[in-house]
Design a protein around this motif. Structure first.
Motif, PDB file in Angstrom:
ATOM      1  N   SER A 181      -9.619  -0.925 -24.473  1.00 54.68           N
ATOM      2  CA  SER A 181     -10.782  -0.324 -25.134  1.00 54.68           C
ATOM      3  C   SER A 181     -10.347   0.797 -26.066  1.00 54.68           C
ATOM      4  O   SER A 181     -10.897   0.953 -27.164  1.00 54.68           O
ATOM      5  CB  SER A 181     -11.790   0.185 -24.105  1.00 54.68           C
ATOM      6  N   TYR A 234     -15.430  -2.746 -19.227  1.00 56.72           N
ATOM      7  CA  TYR A 234     -14.689  -2.756 -20.489  1.00 56.72           C
ATOM      8  C   TYR A 234     -15.641  -2.657 -21.676  1.00 56.72           C
ATOM      9  O   TYR A 234     -15.399  -1.887 -22.628  1.00 56.72           O
ATOM     10  CB  TYR A 234     -13.844  -4.031 -20.587  1.00 56.72           C
ATOM     11  N   LYS A 238     -15.716   0.494 -24.368  1.00 56.65           N
ATOM     12  CA  LYS A 238     -15.528   0.289 -25.810  1.00 56.65           C
ATOM     13  C   LYS A 238     -16.598   1.047 -26.605  1.00 56.65           C
ATOM     14  O   LYS A 238     -16.271   1.790 -27.547  1.00 56.65           O
ATOM     15  CB  LYS A 238     -15.584  -1.202 -26.129  1.00 56.65           C
TER      16      LYS A 238
END
Length: 264
Positions: A181, A234, A238
């Motif tokens: 990320s 995840y 991000k």
């Protein structure tokens, strides 16, 4: 017509526990290139003993490193593998068959994932990637993470499965989510999307549903559930890191303006 000769290309870094199986699975290749990033373990020794041509180059990023390895291949046709992947015998036979008379510039191959303590279920959707290609008509995408092979010409699907012996525990998968990320936020190809706060709230749930339900990982029991949760995390990381970057830039601009005012 003679079969096109094949170069197998692999990038490594401290992969002594997986590189031996990877190389053994492609022993049929005419040329094997290993580009190492400075391993401190026995990775290079294992590769040399297996007959690979081994080179060392400081890590330049996932895409750039793989492109450098591809450039070291002696043959036009290249099979690109990660150091924790293996090519099962039936897939190897399909690769050899495709090279008897190539009908495309590149071939996509499916990848089966090891999820913590089991293989992903057979009816879960497999990811597919271009891995077999004519290097004179292909190049790496240049992305910092989730890099891919870009082919100038027709691409066909090869019904062959690569086995990916990836993260074997939750800690490793979470570490990868955090690392990837951050790389994706720094990637020059990543554009900042609109409605970041809404995406940060909503998209992790969407990512979970896609991975767990639509891609069929619910069939993988608790391993599939945990993997879906990490995948959602995840997605959250991000967008959270993109939002953090935006806020940091605004604060930085604000501090610069304030400093100019004091100077005046």
């Amino acid at each position: 017509m003679a079969r096109e000769p094949l170069s197998v290309v692999i990038t490594t870094f401290n992969n002594a526990d997986t590189i031996g199986a990877c190389l053994a699975s492609v022993a049929f290749a005419d040329d094997i290139v290993v580009l190492d990033s400075g391993s401190a373990d026995a990775t290079r020794d294992i590769a040399e003993q297996a007959g690979a041509r081994v080179y060392v180059q400081a890590f330049a990023g996932y895409s750039a490193q793989k492109q450098m390895a591809i450039n070291l291949a002696v043959n036009r046709w290249v099979l690109l593998l990660d150091s924790d992947e293996t090519l099962p015998p039936d897939a190897a036979a399909l690769v050899r068959g495709a090279l008897d008379a190539p009908s495309a510039a590149g071939y996509e191959m499916l990848r089966r994932e090891w999820v913590f303590w089991r293989w992903q279920p057979g009816r879960a959707r497999l990811n597919h990637y271009v891995r077999l290609f004519d290097r004179e008509r292909a190049r790496m995408s240049g992305h910092e993470v989730h890099e891919s092979v870009v082919v100038d010409g027709p691409v066909r699907r090869l019904d062959a499965i690569i086995d990916h012996h990836g993260e074997r525990d939750i800690e490793g998968r979470v570490d990868k989510a955090n690392r990837y990320s951050s790389l994706q936020v720094r990637d020059r190809h990543t554009r900042e999307p609109r409605a970041l706060r809404l995406r940060m709230v909503a998209y992790p749930t969407i990512a979970f549903v896609r991975f767990y339900v639509l891609r069929g990982h619910w069939r993988g029991g608790w391993a599939g559930f945990i993997a879906a949760r990490v995948h959602a995390f995840y997605a959250f990381l991000k967008y959270a890191k993109l939002y953090e970057r935006r806020v940091s830039r605004r604060h930085g601009e604000g501090r610069a303006v304030e400093a100019e005012r004091h100077q005046d």
